[in-house]
Every structure is written in C-alpha cells, then in structure tokens.
Scaffold this active site. Sequence first.
Site, PDB file in Angstrom:
ATOM      1  N   ASN A 123     -13.173 -22.023  10.932  1.00 39.32           N
ATOM      2  CA  ASN A 123     -12.303 -20.851  11.454  1.00 39.32           C
ATOM      3  C   ASN A 123     -12.336 -20.610  12.961  1.00 39.32           C
ATOM      4  O   ASN A 123     -11.649 -20.434  14.032  1.00 39.32           O
ATOM      5  CB  ASN A 123     -12.602 -19.567  11.031  1.00 39.32           C
ATOM      6  CG  ASN A 123     -11.876 -19.640   9.370  1.00 39.32           C
ATOM      7  OD1 ASN A 123     -10.762 -20.257   9.186  1.00 39.32           O
ATOM      8  ND2 ASN A 123     -12.522 -18.659   8.649  1.00 39.32           N
TER       9      ASN A 123
ATOM     10  N   GLY B 205      -6.700  -9.310  -1.049  1.00 42.73           N
ATOM     11  CA  GLY B 205      -7.078  -8.092  -2.122  1.00 42.73           C
ATOM     12  C   GLY B 205      -5.849  -8.179  -3.081  1.00 42.73           C
ATOM     13  O   GLY B 205      -5.999  -7.943  -4.196  1.00 42.73           O
TER      14      GLY B 205
ATOM     15  N   SER C 138      -4.269 -17.527  10.905  1.00 40.41           N
ATOM     16  CA  SER C 138      -4.338 -16.026  10.588  1.00 40.41           C
ATOM     17  C   SER C 138      -4.637 -15.430  12.040  1.00 40.41           C
ATOM     18  O   SER C 138      -3.981 -14.327  12.293  1.00 40.41           O
ATOM     19  CB  SER C 138      -4.943 -15.479   9.708  1.00 40.41           C
ATOM     20  OG  SER C 138      -6.334 -16.090   9.713  1.00 40.41           O
TER      21      SER C 138
ATOM     22  N   ASN D 205      -8.767 -21.666  14.264  1.00 43.38           N
ATOM     23  CA  ASN D 205      -8.169 -20.456  14.432  1.00 43.38           C
ATOM     24  C   ASN D 205      -8.092 -19.849  16.014  1.00 43.38           C
ATOM     25  O   ASN D 205      -7.390 -19.397  16.432  1.00 43.38           O
ATOM     26  CB  ASN D 205      -9.045 -19.157  13.702  1.00 43.38           C
ATOM     27  CG  ASN D 205      -8.413 -18.914  12.324  1.00 43.38           C
ATOM     28  OD1 ASN D 205      -7.686 -18.031  12.001  1.00 43.38           O
ATOM     29  ND2 ASN D 205      -8.901 -19.668  11.358  1.00 43.38           N
TER      30      ASN D 205
ATOM     31  N   GLY E  14      -9.883  -3.041  -0.315  1.00 44.10           N
ATOM     32  CA  GLY E  14      -9.270  -3.626   0.837  1.00 44.10           C
ATOM     33  C   GLY E  14      -8.113  -4.591   0.175  1.00 44.10           C
ATOM     34  O   GLY E  14      -8.216  -5.755  -0.069  1.00 44.10           O
TER      35      GLY E  14
ATOM     36  N   GLY F   1      -5.182  -5.834   1.322  1.00 49.13           N
ATOM     37  CA  GLY F   1      -4.255  -6.655   2.092  1.00 49.13           C
ATOM     38  C   GLY F   1      -3.837  -7.938   1.331  1.00 49.13           C
ATOM     39  O   GLY F   1      -3.734  -8.049  -0.023  1.00 49.13           O
ATOM     40  N   ALA F   2      -3.619  -8.709   2.202  1.00 48.23           N
ATOM     41  CA  ALA F   2      -3.051 -10.191   1.548  1.00 48.23           C
ATOM     42  C   ALA F   2      -3.732 -10.532   0.536  1.00 48.23           C
ATOM     43  O   ALA F   2      -3.443 -11.082  -0.601  1.00 48.23           O
ATOM     44  CB  ALA F   2      -3.079 -10.993   2.822  1.00 48.23           C
TER      45      ALA F   2
ATOM     46  N   LYS G  18     -17.449 -22.366   6.777  1.00 51.49           N
ATOM     47  CA  LYS G  18     -16.119 -21.884   6.786  1.00 51.49           C
ATOM     48  C   LYS G  18     -15.886 -21.056   8.156  1.00 51.49           C
ATOM     49  O   LYS G  18     -14.680 -21.007   8.864  1.00 51.49           O
ATOM     50  CB  LYS G  18     -15.670 -20.795   5.765  1.00 51.49           C
ATOM     51  CG  LYS G  18     -13.995 -20.714   5.643  1.00 51.49           C
ATOM     52  CD  LYS G  18     -13.538 -20.135   4.333  1.00 51.49           C
ATOM     53  CE  LYS G  18     -12.013 -19.850   4.594  1.00 51.49           C
ATOM     54  NZ  LYS G  18     -11.768 -18.912   3.796  1.00 51.49           N
TER      55      LYS G  18
HETATM   56  P1  NAD Z   1      -5.518  -8.251   5.566  1.00 51.34           P
HETATM   57  O1  NAD Z   1      -5.333  -8.120   7.221  1.00 51.34           O
HETATM   58  O2  NAD Z   1      -4.141  -8.731   4.946  1.00 51.34           O
HETATM   59  O3  NAD Z   1      -5.850  -6.899   5.077  1.00 51.34           O
HETATM   60  C1  NAD Z   1      -7.006  -6.370   5.446  1.00 51.34           C
HETATM   61  C2  NAD Z   1      -6.826  -4.910   5.567  1.00 51.34           C
HETATM   62  O4  NAD Z   1      -6.057  -4.525   6.339  1.00 51.34           O
HETATM   63  C3  NAD Z   1      -6.266  -4.143   4.268  1.00 51.34           C
HETATM   64  O5  NAD Z   1      -6.861  -2.917   4.097  1.00 51.34           O
HETATM   65  C4  NAD Z   1      -4.881  -4.006   4.547  1.00 51.34           C
HETATM   66  O6  NAD Z   1      -4.000  -3.101   4.029  1.00 51.34           O
HETATM   67  C5  NAD Z   1      -4.970  -3.832   6.055  1.00 51.34           C
HETATM   68  N1  NAD Z   1      -3.653  -4.092   6.793  1.00 51.34           N
HETATM   69  C6  NAD Z   1      -2.914  -5.370   6.853  1.00 51.34           C
HETATM   70  N2  NAD Z   1      -1.926  -5.025   7.496  1.00 51.34           N
HETATM   71  C7  NAD Z   1      -1.865  -3.828   8.070  1.00 51.34           C
HETATM   72  C8  NAD Z   1      -0.776  -3.186   9.025  1.00 51.34           C
HETATM   73  N3  NAD Z   1       0.343  -3.717   9.567  1.00 51.34           N
HETATM   74  N4  NAD Z   1      -1.138  -1.779   9.011  1.00 51.34           N
HETATM   75  C9  NAD Z   1      -2.276  -1.111   8.559  1.00 51.34           C
HETATM   76  N5  NAD Z   1      -3.314  -1.776   7.840  1.00 51.34           N
HETATM   77  C10 NAD Z   1      -2.880  -3.251   7.576  1.00 51.34           C
HETATM   78  O7  NAD Z   1      -6.666  -9.284   5.541  1.00 51.34           O
HETATM   79  P2  NAD Z   1      -6.687 -10.481   4.488  1.00 51.34           P
HETATM   80  O8  NAD Z   1      -5.852 -11.510   5.256  1.00 51.34           O
HETATM   81  O9  NAD Z   1      -6.363 -10.000   3.068  1.00 51.34           O
HETATM   82  O10 NAD Z   1      -8.186 -10.927   4.770  1.00 51.34           O
HETATM   83  C11 NAD Z   1      -9.218 -10.382   3.941  1.00 51.34           C
HETATM   84  C12 NAD Z   1     -10.496 -11.099   4.368  1.00 51.34           C
HETATM   85  O11 NAD Z   1     -10.243 -12.473   3.482  1.00 51.34           O
HETATM   86  C13 NAD Z   1     -10.705 -11.567   5.736  1.00 51.34           C
HETATM   87  O12 NAD Z   1     -12.032 -11.664   5.851  1.00 51.34           O
HETATM   88  C14 NAD Z   1     -10.031 -12.916   5.836  1.00 51.34           C
HETATM   89  O13 NAD Z   1     -10.461 -13.694   6.856  1.00 51.34           O
HETATM   90  C15 NAD Z   1     -10.387 -13.375   4.482  1.00 51.34           C
HETATM   91  N6  NAD Z   1      -9.215 -14.409   4.127  1.00 51.34           N
HETATM   92  C16 NAD Z   1      -7.959 -14.477   4.353  1.00 51.34           C
HETATM   93  C17 NAD Z   1      -7.228 -15.378   3.906  1.00 51.34           C
HETATM   94  C18 NAD Z   1      -5.502 -15.463   3.731  1.00 51.34           C
HETATM   95  O14 NAD Z   1      -4.938 -16.278   3.644  1.00 51.34           O
HETATM   96  N7  NAD Z   1      -5.149 -14.278   4.047  1.00 51.34           N
HETATM   97  C19 NAD Z   1      -7.817 -16.728   3.368  1.00 51.34           C
HETATM   98  C20 NAD Z   1      -9.129 -16.758   3.095  1.00 51.34           C
HETATM   99  C21 NAD Z   1      -9.885 -15.661   3.544  1.00 51.34           C
END
Ligand code: NAD
Length: 309
Positions: free
Chosen positions: A189, A12, A258, A193, A7, A9-10, A185
């Site tokens: 949220n 990861g 978010s 949120n 995972g 995303g942001a 947390k």
């Molecule tokens: P994210 O949405 O950025 O990524 C999660 C997944 O969704 C990844 O596999 C990513 O590739 C996919 N994804 C994102 N955008 C996409 C798109 N346009 N099309 C297809 N797939 C897409 O999630 P995140 O922000 O990394 O959050 C992960 C966890 O961490 C969540 O539980 C969140 O609540 C938590 N969190 C986030 C933050 C933050 O600042 N982003 C801070 C603390 C905790």
Amino acid sequence: MKIAIAGSGAMGSRFGYMLHQAGNQVTLIDLWPEHISTINTKGLSVESAGEQKFVRIPAAFPEDVHADFDLILLFTKAMQLSDMLKKIAHLLTENTAVLCLSNGIGNLENIQKVAPDIDLLVGTTLWTSELVGPGSVILNGSGYIEFQAIENVSHETVNKINDVLNAAGLNARPSNNVLLSIWKKACLNGVLNTLCTILDCKIMELNKSQYTSVLTKRIVAEFEAVAKAKDIPLTAELALKTIDASLAPDQAGDHYPSMHQDIASGRRTEIDYLNGAIARMGKELNIPTPTNTLITELIHAREDIAVKN
Ligand code: NAD
C-alpha cells in the site's frame, strides 16, 4: 456466534453481511449517523455480481449497544481505531475476543495502549469492498484472511473464530507470523496507494513510467531496513515480488486505489500507518528514511488541500 462489527464501513459492512448470511447474530456498530439510520430503515444495500439486495442487520452507535459478544471485529481505518475502542469499552468483557483486520503498522500497539487486557487477535485480509454511500456497499472478487492471537487467547477460541469465519466463506487461516503479512501489505500500500495518489493515476498506469520503479525500490529499501531493526522478516525481494505481482498487466487494476479515493472524497488517509510509520520508526532507530518521509509529507499536503473538515 454473537458478533459485533466495530467500524462498519466498506469492509465492516462486507464482513458483517457475510457473517450474518452464515447465521451469526451480527450487530453493526458505527459513528456515521446517516449510515446507521439508512441501514435501520431500508436495510443494508449489498450489490454483488450486478445484483442488489437489502439485508436487515441491526446498526447502532456504540453507546446504544448493550450486549455480550463472543467476537468484536474491529474494522475502522487505522487512525480511527483508538477512538472506536474507547467508545466500545463497555462491550470488552472477559468473554469477548477482539479481532482487528485493519491495514497499517502500529495498530497492535495502539490497541494495546487503549485496551491492554483484552483477548486480542490481529490479522490482514485481501478481501475488498466499496462503500458507495450511506448504507450501501459493492462487493467485488474474493479474498482471504490471515490472523494470529496476540495475547490471552486460547487455541479453542482461535479455532472457533477460524471456523466461524470459514463457515461464512471468508477463507480464514491462522498464521504464525502475521506481523510479516501486515508489514508486507503496508509496504504494498505504501507503494501503490501513495504513488497513485501523488501522481493522480490508476494502478495500471504506474507501469507507464520508469521513474515509478525507481521510487518503488527506494520506498521498499527503507521498509526493509526498518523491518530488519524491528525483527520483522520483510525483505526487499519479498516486497518487490508482491508489488510486481500486483502490477502485472493481468492484475494491475483499471481503478484508483482507496487512498486516492479518500483524497478525492475529502477524507484523511492512513499514511501515518504506512510510509509514515517507517519514517517515524526510522527516526527513532537512526535509520535514514528520506523517501518515506517525503512521501508522507506529500500525502499530508494533499490531505490538507483536499480535506473538508
Ligand atoms: P471505510 O472508510 O469504508 O470505513 C471506515 C469508517 O469510516 C467507518 O466507520 C465508516 O462508517 C466511516 N465512513 C466512511 N465514509 C464516511 C463518510 N462519508 N462520512 C462519515 N463516516 C464515513 O473504511 P474501509 O474501506 O472499510 O477500511 C477499513 C480498514 O480495512 C482500513 O484499515 C483499510 O485500509 C482496510 N482494508 C480496506 C479494504 C477495502 O477494499 N475497502 C481492503 C482491505 C483492507
């Protein structure tokens, strides 16, 4: 250490980048084709303090990864966890620890349902990150991690993971009551949120209306009642102190949270693991949760209107 981020995303990508910079062998695992191909062709774009760099970290779909990892950092959104775990089942060997830092109540139970025998650690983090497009993250500010071993994990492994996270500058600390941190947390949220998403406002704008503090107290009181029944020591006083600190004029962000961004970009939210979890557990325990139930329904309605597929 050999580390996979399941995972990417942001968050990861942020953690993968920081762990990679500290000399670990990192693989980014994800399901978004454009994200994977951009990272593999151009490198992961990391913007921090106004500077942009491209970092070469291998990225792949789960089925294309075949290696033994010491640590898998599970970092999807809460509703994507089970699916990701099933897709990386072949990587869950007896020498692999799994650390999940995703937000939400119920993640632990969901993970244990899919993978009951893994060396599992869960936690929470105050680091943040923004995914601005495929293969591109912006890193803001600093944060920390609290985590705790749930099952099977030796002290030696906990210390090793703690050392690796700290060597990457991630400010980790083992906790004795990580469930309290996770619930605290989720409550934060579940107020900031959700209210900003329903009211279409920035965090700092919540202070403009006295009604938001009335709603906040109702949400928090229900979190407290359900937490008490679940033996989680989350009090309304503690939750409100955390929320008040986030709403202080020097802290309250001039940005949308978010969940608001998820709706704006047509994506589903983690509502079922925040207020939705309180509504569901309240029903099971016969504890009234009318405010969290209504908030959950309103967010789902916003999703149904906004979500693209
Ligand atoms: P994210 O949405 O950025 O990524 C999660 C997944 O969704 C990844 O596999 C990513 O590739 C996919 N994804 C994102 N955008 C996409 C798109 N346009 N099309 C297809 N797939 C897409 O999630 P995140 O922000 O990394 O959050 C992960 C966890 O961490 C969540 O539980 C969140 O609540 C938590 N969190 C986030 C933050 C933050 O600042 N982003 C801070 C603390 C905790």
